[in-house]
Design a protein around this motif. Structure first.
Motif, PDB file in Angstrom:
ATOM      1  N   GLY A  94       0.841  -1.179   0.000  1.00 26.92           N
ATOM      2  CA  GLY A  94       0.000   0.000   0.000  1.00 26.92           C
ATOM      3  C   GLY A  94       0.882   1.235   0.000  1.00 26.92           C
ATOM      4  O   GLY A  94       1.807   1.338   0.802  1.00 26.92           O
ATOM      5  N   THR A 106      -5.084  -1.022  -7.141  1.00 31.60           N
ATOM      6  CA  THR A 106      -6.420  -0.827  -6.571  1.00 31.60           C
ATOM      7  C   THR A 106      -6.397   0.384  -5.648  1.00 31.60           C
ATOM      8  O   THR A 106      -5.625   0.420  -4.698  1.00 31.60           O
ATOM      9  N   ARG A 107      -7.239   1.353  -5.944  1.00 27.99           N
ATOM     10  CA  ARG A 107      -7.365   2.513  -5.044  1.00 27.99           C
ATOM     11  C   ARG A 107      -8.230   2.115  -3.866  1.00 27.99           C
ATOM     12  O   ARG A 107      -9.205   1.391  -4.024  1.00 27.99           O
ATOM     13  N   VAL A 108      -7.853   2.585  -2.708  1.00 25.89           N
ATOM     14  CA  VAL A 108      -8.661   2.339  -1.512  1.00 25.89           C
ATOM     15  C   VAL A 108      -8.954   3.666  -0.826  1.00 25.89           C
ATOM     16  O   VAL A 108      -8.167   4.602  -0.899  1.00 25.89           O
ATOM     17  N   ARG A 109     -10.077   3.710  -0.199  1.00 27.94           N
ATOM     18  CA  ARG A 109     -10.476   4.914   0.536  1.00 27.94           C
ATOM     19  C   ARG A 109     -10.006   4.765   1.966  1.00 27.94           C
ATOM     20  O   ARG A 109     -10.366   3.816   2.649  1.00 27.94           O
ATOM     21  N   ARG A 115      -4.561   6.551  -1.768  1.00 31.01           N
ATOM     22  CA  ARG A 115      -3.949   5.265  -1.410  1.00 31.01           C
ATOM     23  C   ARG A 115      -4.106   4.279  -2.560  1.00 31.01           C
ATOM     24  O   ARG A 115      -5.195   4.130  -3.110  1.00 31.01           O
ATOM     25  N   VAL A 169      -2.995   0.216  -3.716  1.00 33.62           N
ATOM     26  CA  VAL A 169      -2.450  -1.083  -3.324  1.00 33.62           C
ATOM     27  C   VAL A 169      -2.000  -1.799  -4.596  1.00 33.62           C
ATOM     28  O   VAL A 169      -2.728  -1.847  -5.590  1.00 33.62           O
ATOM     29  N   TYR A 218      -5.451   0.445   4.408  1.00 29.78           N
ATOM     30  CA  TYR A 218      -5.447  -0.058   3.036  1.00 29.78           C
ATOM     31  C   TYR A 218      -6.544  -1.078   2.770  1.00 29.78           C
ATOM     32  O   TYR A 218      -6.471  -1.859   1.848  1.00 29.78           O
ATOM     33  N   ARG A 219      -7.589  -1.071   3.590  1.00 31.03           N
ATOM     34  CA  ARG A 219      -8.726  -1.977   3.369  1.00 31.03           C
ATOM     35  C   ARG A 219      -9.827  -1.278   2.627  1.00 31.03           C
ATOM     36  O   ARG A 219     -10.043  -0.134   2.683  1.00 31.03           O
TER      37      ARG A 219
END
Length: 110
Positions: A19, A43-46, A54, A56, A109-110
């Motif tokens: 991340g 993969t963008r994460v909020r 962010r 990943v 990063y979830r």
């Protein structure tokens, strides 16, 4: 011929997720990675309530440190590819964290 006991053992490759948090000012680097490195499964994460972007990514590496190093090299490349008339740099990267792909990602990063 090698002396007994002096054989080098390399750690096996493993699947890591990394991340990377960046300043919104350099979001075009994230967009470049998303467009040009789909093999890394970007993969963008909020995250929380902050405005940090962010992303990943997936890497094959021997250690978490190696995976983070690969991610930083990728962001350096993205900086050069999106710099235009200004010099690219790794400024804008706020932080990075790696984990084994089969493990639960850190909360941000979830």
């Amino acid at each position: 011929m090698r002396e007994p006991g002096l054989t080098a053992t390399l750690r096996a490759m493993a699947s890591y997720r990394v991340g990377v948090s960046v300043s919104p000012k350099v979001e075009r680097r994230v967009a470049w990675i998303e467009a040009n490195r789909t093999d890394l499964e970007p993969t963008r994460v909020r995250g929380g309530s902050d405005d940090v972007v962010r992303l990943v990514l997936s890497f094959q590496a021997r250690t978490e440190a190696d995976a983070v190093e690969q991610a930083m090299a990728l962001f350096d490349r993205a900086a050069k590819m999106t710099a235009g008339s200004i010099a690219g740099s790794s400024l804008g990267v706020v932080g990075a964290e790696a984990w084994i792909a089969s493990e639960t990602a850190p909360a941000e990063y979830r």
